[in-house]
Write a protein that holds these residues in place. Structure first.
Motif, mmCIF file in Angstrom:
data_model
loop_
_atom_site.group_PDB
_atom_site.id
_atom_site.type_symbol
_atom_site.label_atom_id
_atom_site.label_comp_id
_atom_site.label_asym_id
_atom_site.label_seq_id
_atom_site.Cartn_x
_atom_site.Cartn_y
_atom_site.Cartn_z
ATOM 1 N N ARG A 82 37.692 49.374 2.387
ATOM 2 C CA ARG A 82 36.496 49.442 3.229
ATOM 3 C C ARG A 82 36.682 47.939 3.661
ATOM 4 N NH1 ARG A 82 33.658 52.524 -1.412
ATOM 5 N NH2 ARG A 82 33.718 54.575 -0.667
ATOM 6 N N HIS A 83 35.865 47.912 4.750
ATOM 7 C CA HIS A 83 35.794 46.494 5.430
ATOM 8 C C HIS A 83 35.240 45.221 4.828
ATOM 9 C CE1 HIS A 83 35.788 49.106 9.460
ATOM 10 N NE2 HIS A 83 36.570 48.024 9.633
ATOM 11 N N ARG A 84 34.274 45.749 3.693
ATOM 12 C CA ARG A 84 33.836 44.727 2.918
ATOM 13 C C ARG A 84 34.428 44.192 1.781
ATOM 14 N NH1 ARG A 84 30.458 49.222 1.905
ATOM 15 N NH2 ARG A 84 30.721 50.100 -0.329
ATOM 16 N N ASP A 85 35.560 44.937 1.357
ATOM 17 C CA ASP A 85 36.372 44.660 0.351
ATOM 18 C C ASP A 85 37.227 43.746 0.533
ATOM 19 O OD1 ASP A 85 35.339 46.873 -1.080
ATOM 20 O OD2 ASP A 85 36.971 48.400 -0.232
ATOM 21 N N GLU A 86 37.492 42.658 -0.602
ATOM 22 C CA GLU A 86 38.379 41.503 -0.505
ATOM 23 C C GLU A 86 39.938 41.808 -0.299
ATOM 24 O OE1 GLU A 86 39.201 37.702 -0.328
ATOM 25 O OE2 GLU A 86 37.156 38.481 -0.729
ATOM 26 N N ASP A 87 40.426 42.975 -0.940
ATOM 27 C CA ASP A 87 41.641 43.247 -0.679
ATOM 28 C C ASP A 87 41.957 43.564 1.092
ATOM 29 O OD1 ASP A 87 42.433 43.361 -3.382
ATOM 30 O OD2 ASP A 87 41.683 45.551 -3.505
#
Length: 153
Positions: A82-87
């Protein structure tokens, strides 16, 4: 550019930039309005808005493809896609992929139309985006009768 050419381009970008194969379908979708492309979680396919190519050119479309491939590869690997994920943010940086697509329309934002109402007693003015039935409502300050004045653009 045809859907077959798009498929080959996505497969090439996936192997060159990510070092991993793209094993699912891709196609153009002209019904996309506000986005340059999307990754479908259910079937792992990628859809690209043809306006990206028509308005901004092949370089911007390659950026959109790289962005969607970030979603694809992270989702397949079970990582944060997802856009908010650090990966996801880290993979965007590594592959020089854009976080957002350039605007797809040349139109300026539509002007908001307000309806202007005024209390007959205390003269308090109300601006509303939607019309309201003045027979159902009273002034919140003095409980006076409200009348519609005009529509303001």
């Amino acid at each position: 550019m045809t859907n077959e050419e798009l498929q080959k381009l996505i497969e090439k970008i996936s192997s060159d930039v990510f070092g991993k194969p793209f094993l699912h379908a891709s196609r153009f979708n002209s019904r996309l309005r506000t986005t340059g492309g999307r990754y479908m979680l259910s079937c792992h396919s990628i859809e690209i808005n043809p306006l990206v190519l028509n308005i901004h050119g092949i370089d911007e479309m390659i950026g959109v493809i790289k962005h969607e491939l970030c979603h694809y590869h992270l989702h397949i690997e079970g990582k944060g896609y997802r856009h908010r994920d650090e990966d996801f943010r880290e993979l965007l940086k590594q592959t020089s992929s854009p976080r957002f697509c350039k605007p797809l329309s040349d139109e300026s934002p539509k002007r908001i139309i307000y309806h202007l109402y005024r209390c007959l007693s205390c003269k308090l003015e109300y601006r509303r985006r939607r019309r309201m039935d003045v027979r159902k409502y009273r002034c919140g300050k003095c409980a006076g009768i409200i009348e519609e004045m005009q529509t303001v653009k």
